[in-house]
Design an enzyme around this catalytic site. Structure first.
Site, short mmCIF file in Angstrom:
data_model
loop_
_atom_site.label_atom_id
_atom_site.label_comp_id
_atom_site.label_asym_id
_atom_site.label_seq_id
_atom_site.Cartn_x
_atom_site.Cartn_y
_atom_site.Cartn_z
N LYS A 26 -2.41 -14.62 -11.18
CA LYS A 26 -3.61 -13.74 -11.24
C LYS A 26 -4.62 -14.95 -11.62
O LYS A 26 -5.81 -14.73 -10.94
CB LYS A 26 -3.59 -12.48 -12.22
CG LYS A 26 -2.49 -11.64 -11.76
CD LYS A 26 -2.72 -11.15 -10.29
CE LYS A 26 -2.04 -9.87 -10.34
NZ LYS A 26 -2.17 -9.28 -8.66
N ALA A 64 0.73 -1.31 0.03
CA ALA A 64 -0.01 0.17 0.11
C ALA A 64 0.90 1.22 0.07
O ALA A 64 0.24 2.31 0.24
CB ALA A 64 -0.95 -0.05 1.15
N TYR A 114 2.65 -14.07 -14.54
CA TYR A 114 1.62 -13.35 -14.04
C TYR A 114 0.13 -13.82 -14.47
O TYR A 114 -0.51 -13.57 -13.33
CB TYR A 114 1.84 -11.73 -14.44
CG TYR A 114 1.20 -10.66 -14.22
CD1 TYR A 114 1.61 -10.01 -12.89
CD2 TYR A 114 0.00 -10.34 -14.64
CE1 TYR A 114 0.83 -9.16 -12.58
CE2 TYR A 114 -0.71 -9.18 -14.19
CZ TYR A 114 -0.32 -8.47 -13.04
OH TYR A 114 -0.95 -7.38 -12.71
N ASN A 152 -3.17 -6.88 -2.06
CA ASN A 152 -2.92 -5.80 -3.49
C ASN A 152 -1.62 -6.19 -3.91
O ASN A 152 -1.36 -6.02 -5.00
CB ASN A 152 -3.24 -4.54 -3.15
CG ASN A 152 -2.71 -3.63 -4.10
OD1 ASN A 152 -3.38 -3.17 -5.02
ND2 ASN A 152 -1.55 -3.04 -3.83
N ALA A 177 -0.76 -16.69 -14.81
CA ALA A 177 -0.81 -18.11 -13.72
C ALA A 177 -1.15 -17.62 -12.47
O ALA A 177 -1.95 -18.28 -11.89
CB ALA A 177 0.35 -18.94 -13.90
P1 NAD Z 1 2.87 -0.95 -8.02
O1 NAD Z 1 4.11 -1.58 -8.45
O2 NAD Z 1 2.67 0.41 -8.28
O3 NAD Z 1 2.37 -1.21 -6.77
C1 NAD Z 1 2.61 -2.71 -6.03
C2 NAD Z 1 3.16 -2.55 -4.45
O4 NAD Z 1 3.39 -3.89 -4.19
C3 NAD Z 1 4.26 -1.79 -4.35
O5 NAD Z 1 4.26 -0.90 -3.22
C4 NAD Z 1 5.37 -2.74 -3.92
O6 NAD Z 1 6.22 -2.31 -3.09
C5 NAD Z 1 4.35 -3.91 -3.24
N1 NAD Z 1 4.86 -5.22 -3.19
C6 NAD Z 1 5.60 -5.83 -4.27
N2 NAD Z 1 6.18 -7.08 -3.61
C7 NAD Z 1 5.77 -7.23 -2.44
C8 NAD Z 1 6.13 -8.13 -1.34
N3 NAD Z 1 6.51 -9.14 -1.65
N4 NAD Z 1 5.55 -7.93 -0.22
C9 NAD Z 1 4.58 -6.59 -0.10
N5 NAD Z 1 4.59 -5.65 -0.72
C10 NAD Z 1 5.02 -6.00 -2.10
O7 NAD Z 1 1.65 -1.72 -8.80
P2 NAD Z 1 0.24 -1.35 -9.07
O8 NAD Z 1 -0.07 -1.05 -10.44
O9 NAD Z 1 -0.29 -0.39 -7.91
O10 NAD Z 1 -0.41 -2.70 -8.62
C11 NAD Z 1 -1.31 -3.06 -7.66
C12 NAD Z 1 -1.96 -4.62 -7.70
O11 NAD Z 1 -2.73 -4.17 -8.88
C13 NAD Z 1 -0.87 -5.82 -8.09
O12 NAD Z 1 -1.43 -6.75 -7.68
C14 NAD Z 1 -1.03 -5.75 -9.69
O13 NAD Z 1 -0.78 -6.85 -9.92
C15 NAD Z 1 -2.60 -5.48 -9.77
N6 NAD Z 1 -2.74 -4.83 -11.18
C16 NAD Z 1 -2.25 -3.65 -11.65
C17 NAD Z 1 -2.74 -3.33 -13.00
C18 NAD Z 1 -2.33 -2.09 -13.52
O14 NAD Z 1 -2.43 -1.68 -14.59
N7 NAD Z 1 -1.61 -1.23 -12.84
C19 NAD Z 1 -3.61 -3.93 -13.66
C20 NAD Z 1 -4.09 -5.04 -13.14
C21 NAD Z 1 -3.64 -5.58 -11.71
#
Ligand code: NAD
Length: 247
Positions: A159, A13, A155, A90, A157
Site C-alpha cells: 500500500k 468490484a 500489506y 480497488n 509495503a
Molecule cells: P474486500 O475483501 O471486501 O474486497 C476486495 C475485492 O477485491 C474482492 O471483491 C476480491 O474478490 C477482489 N480481489 C482480490 N484479489 C483480486 C485479484 N487478484 N483480482 C481481481 N480482484 C481481486 O475488501 P474491501 O474492504 O472492500 O477492500 C477494498 C480495497 O480497499 C482493498 O484494496 C483494501 O486493501 C482497501 N482498504 C480496505 C480497508 C477496510 O477497512 N476495509 C481499509 C483500507 C484499505
C-alpha cells in the site's frame, strides 16, 4: 449527471468498497465495468443493481496480478464501451502474519495483487487515456501504507508502494491531462474487516476521532469527486478517509 458519457473500470468490484464505488459511479452517470476475479455471481448482482437504477454495466473477469488477463479485460471494456475515462484500482487482499512467521507465498500474493495489480491496470489504462489526452486513475491504498501496522508488513509495503507509484505516474501523466490520486481508507466495514476479533475492532474504534467505523460509501463519495471534472486541478494526492485516524 457529472459522469454522463464516461466509462469507468473498477477492480475488485463484486463486494465491499469496490461494489460501493461501482454503484456510485453509475449513479453519477458513468458506464461501469465491474471487475471480479472469482466471484462471478456477486459481480453479476452488482451489474443487475446498476441496471435496475437505469445505469449501464458489464462484469469483466480478470485476476489483476495476471498481465494477460488484465490486457484481455481492457480489450473487452473497449469492445463493449468504446473508451475508458476512469480507472479505480480497488482490488486488494490481506495475508497477515508477524514478520518472522510470514511465509514467502503470503508476501508474494499480497504484493502481486495489491501492487503489481495496480501497475498492470494503470499501464493498460494509461495506453488508452494518453491517446485521448484525458483520464482519471484513482488508487485505493490504506492508512496502513502510511502509518504501518504490526502483522501487516506485506500489506503495508504494497500500500505504501501504491502511493509512491501513484505519485510517479501522476508526474509522468500530468502533461497528458491525466490525474492520478490515491484514497487511503482507515477502518471500513466490509468483509475484509468483519472477520477481525471484537477486541481488535474495539481497539481500532478508540483510535478513530470521529468515533465510528467507516462505511464503503465514505470512500465511494471521494472517488466520485476524484473521477469528476471538479477535481481537474488535483493530482498526485493522498486523501485519507479514516475518521481522523492518522491525522
Ligand atoms: P474486500 O475483501 O471486501 O474486497 C476486495 C475485492 O477485491 C474482492 O471483491 C476480491 O474478490 C477482489 N480481489 C482480490 N484479489 C483480486 C485479484 N487478484 N483480482 C481481481 N480482484 C481481486 O475488501 P474491501 O474492504 O472492500 O477492500 C477494498 C480495497 O480497499 C482493498 O484494496 C483494501 O486493501 C482497501 N482498504 C480496505 C480497508 C477496510 O477497512 N476495509 C481499509 C483500507 C484499505
Amino acid at each position: 449527471m457529472e459522469l454522463e458519457g464516461r466509462t469507468a473500470l473498477v477492480t475488485g468490484a463484486s463486494r465491499g468498497i469496490g461494489r460501493a464505488i461501482a454503484v456510485y459511479l453509475a449513479e453519477l452517470g458513468a458506464q461501469v465495468a465491474v471487475n471480479y476475479s472469482s466471484s462471478e455471481q456477486r459481480a453479476i448482482e452488482v451489474v443487475e443493481a446498476i441496471k435496475e437504477k437505469g445505469g449501464r454495466a458489464i462484469a469483466v473477469k480478470a485476476d489483476v496480478s495476471n498481465l494477460q488477463e488484465v490486457e484481455a479485460m481492457f480489450e473487452k471494456v473497449l469492445n463493449e464501451f468504446g473508451d475508458l475515462h476512469i480507472l479505480v484500482n480497488n482490488a486488494g487482499i490481506t495475508r497477515d502474519a508477524l514478520l518472522i512467521r510470514m511465509k514467502q507465498e503470503d508476501w508474494d500474493a499480497v504484493l502481486d495483487t495489491n501492487l503489481k495489480g495496480v501497475y498492470n491496470c494503470s499501464k493498460a489504462a494509461a495506453k488508452i487515456m494518453i491517446k485521448k489526452r484525458r483520464g482519471k486513475i484513482i488508487n485505493i491504498s490504506s492508512v496502513v501504507g502510511v502509518a504501518g501496522n504490526a502483522g501487516q508488513s506485506n500489506y503495508a509495503a504494497a500500500k505504501a508502494g501504491v502511493i509512491g507509484f501513484s505519485k510517479a505516474i501522476a508526474r509522468e501523466l500530468a502533461p497528458r491531462n491525466i490525474q492520478v490520486n490515491v484514497v487511503a481508507p482507515g477502518f471500513i466495514e466490509t468483509d475484509m474487516t468483519a472477520a477481525l476479533p471484537e477486541s481488535i475492532r474495539q481497539e481500532m474504534l478508540k483510535q478513530i476521532p470521529l468515533g465510528r467505523y467507516g462505511d464503503p460509501m465514505d470512500v465511494a463519495y471521494v472517488v466520485g469527486f476524484l473521477a469528476s471534472d471538479k477535481s481537474q486541478y488535483i493530482t498526485g494526492q493522498v486523501i485519507h478517509v479514516d475518521g481522523g485516524m492518522i491525522m
